[in-house]
Every structure is written in structure tokens, then in C-alpha cells.
Design a protein around this motif. Structure first.
Motif, short mmCIF file in Angstrom:
data_model
loop_
_atom_site.label_atom_id
_atom_site.label_comp_id
_atom_site.label_asym_id
_atom_site.label_seq_id
_atom_site.Cartn_x
_atom_site.Cartn_y
_atom_site.Cartn_z
N LEU A 288 -82.17 -54.15 36.22
CA LEU A 288 -82.77 -52.82 36.23
C LEU A 288 -83.92 -52.76 37.24
N GLU A 289 -84.76 -53.81 37.23
CA GLU A 289 -85.95 -53.80 38.10
C GLU A 289 -85.55 -53.69 39.58
N ASN A 290 -84.46 -54.38 39.97
CA ASN A 290 -83.96 -54.28 41.35
C ASN A 290 -83.64 -52.84 41.73
N VAL A 291 -82.96 -52.16 40.80
CA VAL A 291 -82.53 -50.79 41.10
C VAL A 291 -83.75 -49.87 41.18
N LEU A 292 -84.68 -50.04 40.25
CA LEU A 292 -85.88 -49.19 40.30
C LEU A 292 -86.67 -49.46 41.57
N GLU A 293 -86.74 -50.73 41.98
CA GLU A 293 -87.44 -51.05 43.22
C GLU A 293 -86.69 -50.44 44.42
N GLY A 294 -85.36 -50.44 44.33
CA GLY A 294 -84.55 -49.81 45.39
C GLY A 294 -84.90 -48.33 45.51
N ILE A 295 -85.04 -47.65 44.39
CA ILE A 295 -85.37 -46.21 44.42
C ILE A 295 -86.78 -46.03 45.01
N ARG A 296 -87.71 -46.89 44.59
CA ARG A 296 -89.09 -46.78 45.12
C ARG A 296 -89.10 -46.99 46.63
N GLU A 297 -88.35 -47.98 47.10
CA GLU A 297 -88.31 -48.26 48.54
C GLU A 297 -87.65 -47.08 49.29
N ALA A 298 -86.61 -46.52 48.69
CA ALA A 298 -85.95 -45.37 49.32
C ALA A 298 -86.95 -44.22 49.46
N GLU A 299 -87.78 -44.02 48.45
CA GLU A 299 -88.83 -42.98 48.53
C GLU A 299 -89.79 -43.31 49.67
N ARG A 300 -90.21 -44.58 49.73
CA ARG A 300 -91.20 -44.97 50.75
C ARG A 300 -90.68 -44.72 52.16
N VAL A 301 -89.38 -44.93 52.38
CA VAL A 301 -88.87 -44.76 53.74
C VAL A 301 -88.48 -43.32 54.04
N GLY A 302 -88.63 -42.44 53.04
CA GLY A 302 -88.48 -41.01 53.32
C GLY A 302 -87.32 -40.29 52.67
N PHE A 303 -86.55 -40.98 51.82
CA PHE A 303 -85.49 -40.24 51.10
C PHE A 303 -86.16 -39.40 50.02
N GLN A 304 -85.76 -38.13 49.96
CA GLN A 304 -86.32 -37.24 48.94
C GLN A 304 -85.19 -36.73 48.07
N LYS A 305 -85.56 -36.16 46.95
CA LYS A 305 -84.57 -35.55 46.04
C LYS A 305 -83.36 -36.47 45.86
N ILE A 306 -83.62 -37.73 45.54
CA ILE A 306 -82.53 -38.68 45.33
C ILE A 306 -81.78 -38.26 44.06
N LYS A 307 -80.47 -38.27 44.12
CA LYS A 307 -79.70 -37.95 42.91
C LYS A 307 -79.50 -39.23 42.12
N ILE A 308 -79.73 -39.14 40.83
CA ILE A 308 -79.57 -40.31 39.96
C ILE A 308 -78.40 -40.02 39.02
N ASN A 309 -77.28 -40.71 39.26
CA ASN A 309 -76.07 -40.49 38.45
C ASN A 309 -76.13 -41.29 37.15
N VAL A 310 -75.90 -40.61 36.04
CA VAL A 310 -75.91 -41.29 34.74
C VAL A 310 -74.58 -40.99 34.04
#
Ligand SMILES: C[S@@+](CC[C@H](N)C(=O)[O-])C[C@H]1O[C@@H](n2cnc3c(N)ncnc32)[C@H](O)[C@@H]1O
Ligand code: SF4
Length: 352
Positions: free
Chosen positions: A156-178
Motif C-alpha cells: 500500500l505504501e508504495n502505491v500511496l508514494e506513487g500517487i504523491r510523486e505523481a502529484e509532485r511532478v504535476g499530475f492533477q485530478k488523478i482518478k483512483i479506481n476502486v
């Protein structure tokens, strides 16, 4: 958005193909790899591995072939392209392909769906290559349950860190599929809403689908979107948002306090076949026109045998003209299909 029925290509105006239910081709999903580093029970359960032979590398479409076919799909009307799999970030050199596709002027939307496990290391190069939008699959914030749901492979931590890094590099409004399954992760839905509310990212709750044959789907595991809307609305008042365009798969809702948006994909309880504009290209170059299809049409053979663009277009157009797929609607008319239907293509072969 009203789909144009004519398109100009090199000063020649061509009619865009419509299928037998009057649907145009607008979205292209490209599965760049059928392998995955997770073994989600609802998609590629561990026990399936003994029976399934992953596509050999020599049979993968190479990037040149994917690019050429994508250009042809664009001539048939595709304006949105999504890269998927399997886990697309396992495909070596994917950013080269993204950079090529990003250069196609008629593509309005270039997106990728990932399980997020490799996102922390790849987000920057994806952004730099020209990827516009990201969807990350994340079924729960319960660390142990996440690990179990990924077939004891994911963190889980890897995925959350992936989302944080994606935000840092400029991805916005990321869709989170559940993907919500009754008795599996439905008790953790509100935690996800609390976590993502106000972040600008968009949770999308997906009904568990009877795609493929290997997941032993049963309707008792499906949590209808209506039930989730009621559950979430009790804690966070929701209001309906209008669709962005005709045929949008997710029903949109917003938090009444203005702190963001969530979506519901109800392909089991409210099928949307009538507005499905999707074509799917598998890793080995087969064209599928439905997520629930049994057979695809081989494009790699003709491509490698030297077919011209016009010949390939004729094959692709013919497939689209003959298209009558409305599996989900038929399923709901007939009642739930509890039995495994023969030889449906698996989700990880053609992507979500
Ligand atoms: C097949 S995956 C491929 C991309 C990537 N590996 C991922 O998981 O995001 C694409 C999407 O399909 C969803 N999916 C897979 N099997 C499903 C099923 N049986 N019902 C509903 N959604 C499913 C996944 O949760 C994911 O969001
Ligand atoms: S849903 Fe995605 S991450 Fe899970 S097994 Fe399928 S392809 Fe892999």
C-alpha cells in the motif's frame, strides 16, 4: 460532445464508421503487456497462472506497430487513447511510446491506468513524455487487506508514494479506481472517501464485473453503485454532477461542500453499452470491440505481412461496421449470468 461523422485526412474527407447500433469509434484502449506484478483475485488470480501462457515477447506489437495502428484508429475517429494492461509500467521503454503518441495532434486525451506499484520511480518520465492523465487502481487503505487483494504482492505504501510523486511532478485530478466487492473491501469504502476528499483526485467506485473466466465471479459479490451512493451520502452530502460528454462511463457526483468529485461505474447494475465507443487493442495486436468478447481480429498478421494502411483500414472498418456488442445489457436482460461463459477474453489481456 457530438461526434463528427466526417473527418478530413490529407485533404480527403472520409466518413467515420458507425457500428450496427449507430455507435462511432472514439476511445482506443491499448494493452501494452499482459503480464502483471500483482495477482488481484478479481482479475488475474494466482491459481490461473498455471493455465495461462503469457504472450511471448516476439508476439508483442512493437512500438512502431502500435504507433502505426494508433494513427489508423485516429483516422477512424479515435480521439482518446488509454494505455493499460496487465501492468503497463512493466513494459520496457513505455515512455518512448508515450512520447510518440503525444505527438499525434488529433489525440485529445492520452491516459494510462496503473496499479501504482512502479509509479514513484516512473511518474516523472511519464509526465515528461507527454502523458496527460493518470488512473491509479487502489481498492483499500487497509494495509493488510491491500496486500491480500494484490495476491500477496503489493505494498500500500508504495502505491500511496506513487500517487504523491505523481502529484509532485504535476499530475492533477488523478482518478483512483476502486473495485468494490461485498464482504471483501466494502467496509473500507468510507476510509477512501475521507482520505481523498479535498485532494483534487477523483475516486471512482467500480462494480465488480464478470469479465473473463478466471475470477469465479458471482453476483453476490457485486455492490450496486446505488448502495454506495447512499452509504457515502450519509456521511458526506453528495449532489449529482452532469456528464462531461455523452457516453461517459462514470456517473459523476460532487461533495455538496464543494470539496471535490467522485464517480461510480455501474456496468453491472446500469449497463452503458448503448453509448460504448471503445475499441481495444491487445498486446499481440488483436482488435476487440467488447470487454466481454471471446474473439478478437488479428491485425498483427496483416501488418507483418506488409499490408498497406488502406488494407488495414479496410479490416478495422469492417470489424467496426459489423459490431453489435451489448454484452452487459444482454446480461441484465437475461438476469445475472452466474455460470462461467466459455472463453471470454481476460481483463488483463485487453485492459480495463
Ligand atoms: C485490468 S487493470 C490494468 C491496469 C493496471 N494493472 C491496474 O490495475 O490499474 C485495469 C482496471 O481494471 C479493473 N478491473 C480488473 N478486473 C476487474 C473486474 N473483474 N471488475 C471490475 N474492474 C476490474 C482494475 O481494478 C483496474 O482499475
Ligand atoms: S487489476 Fe491490474 S494490478 Fe490487478 S492483476 Fe489485473 S492487471 Fe494486475
Amino acid at each position: 460532445m457530438v461526434q463528427q461523422s466526417l473527418m478530413t485526412h490529407q485533404n480527403e474527407t472520409v466518413a467515420l464508421p458507425q457500428d450496427l447500433l449507430g455507435r462511432f469509434l472514439r476511445d482506443l484502449r491499448i494493452s501494452v503487456i499482459d503480464r502483471c506484478n500483482f495477482r488481484c483475485q478479481y482479475c488475474m488470480p494466482q491459481e490461473h497462472e498455471e493455465r495461462y501462457r503469457f504472450i511471448e515477447k516476439k508476439d508483442w506489437l512493437n512500438f512502431e506497430e502500435i504507433f502505426r495502428l494508433t494513427r489508423l484508429f485516429v483516422r477512424l475517429g479515435a480521439t482518446k487513447v488509454r494505455l493499460t494492461g496487465g501492468e503497463p509500467l512493466l513494459r520496457p521503454g513505455l515512455s518512448f511510446l508515450i512520447a510518440q503518441l503525444a505527438g499525434l495532434s488529433r489525440i485529445e486525451d492520452l491516459a494510462l491506468t496503473t496499479n501504482g506499484s512502479l509509479l514513484a520511480e516512473k511518474a516523472r518520465e511519464l509526465k515528461k513524455a507527454g502523458l496527460r492523465r493518470l488512473t491509479v487502481s487502489l481498492d483499500t487503505l487497509d494495509k493488510d487487506l491491500f496486500h491480500t487483494m494484490s495476491g500477496n504482492r503489493g505494498s500500500l505504501e508504495n502505491v500511496l508514494e506513487g500517487i504523491r510523486e505523481a502529484e509532485r511532478v504535476g499530475f492533477q485530478k488523478i482518478k483512483i479506481n476502486v473495485v468494490v466487492q461485498r464482504g471483501v473491501n466494502d467496509h473500507t469504502v468510507l476510509d477512501l472517501v475521507r482520505y481523498f476528499k479535498g485532494t483534487g483526485h477523483i475516486l471512482r467506485f467500480i462494480e465488480y464485473m464478470d469479465v473473463g473466466n478466471c475470477n469465479h465471479w458471482h453476483s453476490k459479490f457485486v455492490v450496486p453503485s446505488e448502495e454506495l451512493v447512499r452509504l457515502i451520502d450519509k456521511e458526506f452530502s453528495l449532489k449529482i454532477f452532469p456528464a462531461h460528454y455523452e457516453g461517459e462511463v462514470a456517473s459523476r457526483y460532487g461533495f455538496a461542500d464543494g470539496s471535490g468529485e467522485i464517480g461510480f461505474i455501474s456496468s453491472v447494475s446500469q449497463p452503458f453499452c448503448r453509448t460504448c465507443h471503445r475499441a481495444r487493442l491487445s498486446t499481440d495486436g488483436k482488435l476487440y470491440t467488447c470487454l466481454f468478447a471471446s474473439e478478437g481480429t488479428d491485425l498483427r498478421g496483416p501488418l507483418r505481412e506488409g499490408a498497406s494502411d488502406e488494407e488495414l483500414l479496410r479490416i478495422m472498418t469492417g470489424v467496426w461496421h459489423r459490431r453489435v456488442d451489448r454484452y452487459s445489457e444482454n446480461r441484465s436482460l437475461a438476469g445475472p449470468l452466474e455460470k462461467e461463459s466459455p472463453a471470454k477474453v481476460e481483463m488483463f489481456q485487453i485492459g480495463g
